[in-house]
Design a protein around this motif. Structure first.
Motif, PDB file in Angstrom:
ATOM      1  N   GLU A  36     -21.678 -47.063  -1.435  1.00  0.00           N
ATOM      2  CA  GLU A  36     -22.105 -45.905  -2.233  1.00  0.00           C
ATOM      3  C   GLU A  36     -22.138 -44.678  -1.320  1.00  0.00           C
ATOM      4  O   GLU A  36     -22.810 -44.700  -0.288  1.00  0.00           O
ATOM      5  CB  GLU A  36     -23.472 -46.160  -2.874  1.00  0.00           C
ATOM      6  CG  GLU A  36     -24.143 -44.951  -3.474  1.00  0.00           C
ATOM      7  CD  GLU A  36     -23.294 -44.156  -4.485  1.00  0.00           C
ATOM      8  OE1 GLU A  36     -22.707 -44.775  -5.397  1.00  0.00           O
ATOM      9  OE2 GLU A  36     -23.212 -42.914  -4.332  1.00  0.00           O
ATOM     10  N   ARG A  94     -32.109 -42.323 -16.726  1.00  0.00           N
ATOM     11  CA  ARG A  94     -31.111 -42.925 -15.834  1.00  0.00           C
ATOM     12  C   ARG A  94     -31.720 -43.334 -14.495  1.00  0.00           C
ATOM     13  O   ARG A  94     -31.340 -44.348 -13.914  1.00  0.00           O
ATOM     14  CB  ARG A  94     -29.992 -41.920 -15.537  1.00  0.00           C
ATOM     15  CG  ARG A  94     -29.063 -41.722 -16.662  1.00  0.00           C
ATOM     16  CD  ARG A  94     -28.359 -40.399 -16.500  1.00  0.00           C
ATOM     17  NE  ARG A  94     -27.609 -40.113 -17.687  1.00  0.00           N
ATOM     18  CZ  ARG A  94     -26.346 -40.453 -17.866  1.00  0.00           C
ATOM     19  NH1 ARG A  94     -25.677 -41.066 -16.921  1.00  0.00           N
ATOM     20  NH2 ARG A  94     -25.736 -40.175 -18.995  1.00  0.00           N
ATOM     21  N   ASP A 118     -16.358 -45.586 -15.684  1.00  0.00           N
ATOM     22  CA  ASP A 118     -15.704 -44.287 -15.861  1.00  0.00           C
ATOM     23  C   ASP A 118     -14.424 -44.158 -15.043  1.00  0.00           C
ATOM     24  O   ASP A 118     -13.517 -43.422 -15.429  1.00  0.00           O
ATOM     25  CB  ASP A 118     -16.654 -43.158 -15.440  1.00  0.00           C
ATOM     26  CG  ASP A 118     -17.605 -42.744 -16.561  1.00  0.00           C
ATOM     27  OD1 ASP A 118     -17.649 -43.440 -17.596  1.00  0.00           O
ATOM     28  OD2 ASP A 118     -18.309 -41.720 -16.397  1.00  0.00           O
TER      29      ASP A 118
END
Ligand SMILES: Cc1cc2nc3c(=O)[nH]c(=O)nc-3n(C[C@H](O)[C@H](O)[C@H](O)COP(=O)(O)OP(=O)(O)OC[C@H]3O[C@@H](n4cnc5c(N)ncnc54)[C@H](O)[C@@H]3O)c2cc1C
Length: 400
Positions: free
Chosen positions: A33, A107, A300
């Motif tokens: 990440e 979120r 996505d």
């Protein structure tokens, strides 16, 4: 079945769910990440039963129940008629119909629950401040080139999953996939304390449809906060995920300062936040292969969508479950990745198309909106859920 070591580029909703699903079926996973800390800006997300079921199956129900809310109803208002045109009960009826809840959740809370589960899973290594740069696929193993804490590092694995979002570097660099392009729509988002919101709106998900714009709102954080997302058609462009927007700028866009055809109740809601953040919505051409050898895409990165069916995160979560399932059944990573793409492409494409079609309906000019509003009104409450039924009833063990 042999167990593999997979590298996932991207630790968002899709990447972390995939890491958990893969680890639970015995694979070893390294998540790269790029952010130095896992933090979700943005505000709320709606998770319909097709997605919530996967999270429940991963054992996250109790942790998510602490933060998530099930709205009582979904309500649609039209700025043309000034008021409510449809209402569908969600509450307990969605869980009774689909066997999994309809949730709205912040979120940051969703990501924190996923991150805690990842941290507790010995088969997953999550590396922060780790940016995927490139990879050298070879028949035996793939070598991923990353920058970790500013230093170049090479990592070997049996496969690479690009879960690195709409601007995916895995897609553009390794799959020669299309670049992201702006869709001519901007989403403005804000949260406010719930006690500033009229009672009638505190426990529902509601939409207000208007020409070239719409507003969606719902409660968050176990009912303490209220989330607003207002989408407008314009040509603003920025790579920023969360660019500050002043109240004055927002008011100009939504006609809050002059004579406006937004109903008074919607204008009052739109006027609540002191500040908004905005986000230029992006997509890309769908016509390319996600998979080549031991590289594939998820979420996505593979099929970014306009958020008008509230399914982008849901599709990423479904992808994760399917990927784990096909990999569990195959010995060979490239064959599993091909099977995953074959299983996922038709559905994700259809959902992206439904989002586009919803967007057209939401933003109709008043002259045409009259037909939409009449259809919604006389379609009786069930119609809204029926339109989403093919999406909501999906399960990994019974996709159709
Ligand atoms: C206004 C709005 C409302 C929405 N509402 C909903 C909703 O109600 N329901 C729903 O299901 N969906 C909704 N969505 C869609 C949803 O937010 C996305 O589909 C979802 O976040 C996609 O998750 P992802 O993990 O694929 O990608 P992302 O969330 O974009 O995560 C990608 C991750 O990859 C990391 N990354 C990127 N590049 C690299 C690199 N080179 N190396 C390492 N890491 C990298 C990023 O830092 C990020 O953490 C909405 C979207 C918008 C814009």
């Amino acid at each position: 079945m042999s167990k593999h070591h997979l590298i996932i580029a991207g630790g968002g909703i899709g990447g972390l769910t995939a890491a958990l699903a893969l680890a639970r079926t015995g694979h070893r996973v390294t998540v790269l990440e790029q952010a130095a800390a896992l933090a979700e800006v943005g505000a709320g997300i709606q998770l319909s039963p097709n997605a919530s079921r996967v999270l429940v199956d991963l054992g996250l129900r109790d942790a998510l129940d602490v933060h998530a809310i099930t709205p009582r109803d979904i309500v649609v208002h039209s700025s043309r008629s000034g008021g409510e045109v449809a209402r569908t009960p969600v509450g307990r009826s969605v869980e009774a119909r689909y066997g999994a809840p309809f949730w709205v959740i912040h979120r940051a809370d969703l990501l924190a629950v996923l991150a805690a589960a990842v941290a507790a899973e010995p088969k997953i290594e999550l590396i922060l401040d780790a940016r995927f740069r490139d990879a050298s696929p070879a028949p035996e193993a793939i070598t991923v080139h990353a920058t970790i804490a500013g230093e170049p590092r090479d990592l070997k694995a049996d496969g690479l999953v690009g879960a690195d979002g709409v601007r995916s570097r895995v897609r553009t660099k390794l799959r020669a996939g299309p670049p992201a392009r702006y869709t001519g729509r901007t989403a403005y988002r804000a949260t406010v304390p719930i006690d500033r919101v009229p009672e009638a709106f505190r426990d529902v998900t509601a939409m207000w449809l208007s020409p070239r714009a719409h507003l969606v709102h719902y409660p968050l954080r176990a009912g303490r906060e209220f989330n607003l997302v207002a989408v407008v058609e314009d040509d603003w462009q920025s790579d920023g995920w969360s660019v500050p927007a002043s109240r004055a700028e927002f008011a100009t866009h939504f006609g809050l300062t002059g004579r406006s055809r937004w109903p008074e109740a919607a204008r009052r809601l739109l006027d609540l936040p002191e500040t908004w953040t905005k986000w230029a919505l992006c997509g890309f051409e769908a016509d390319f292969d996600w998979t080549s050898g031991a590289v594939t895409l998820l979420g996505d990165a593979a099929h970014a969508t306009l958020p008008f069916a509230a399914q982008g995160g849901g599709m990423a979560i479904e992808d994760a479950a399917v990927l784990a399932r096909v990999l569990d059944a195959a010995n060979d990573v490239p064959a599993a990745f091909r099977a995953y793409e074959t299983a996922r492409k038709p559905r994700t494409r259809a959902i992206v198309e439904q989002a586009v079609s919803n967007g057209r309906l939401y933003h109709l000019p008043h002259a045409l909106a009259v037909f939409r509003d009449v259809a919604l009104k006389w379609g009786v409450g069930g119609q809204l859920l029926d339109r989403m039924d093919w999406i909501y009833r999906w399960r990994v063990d019974r996709p159709e």
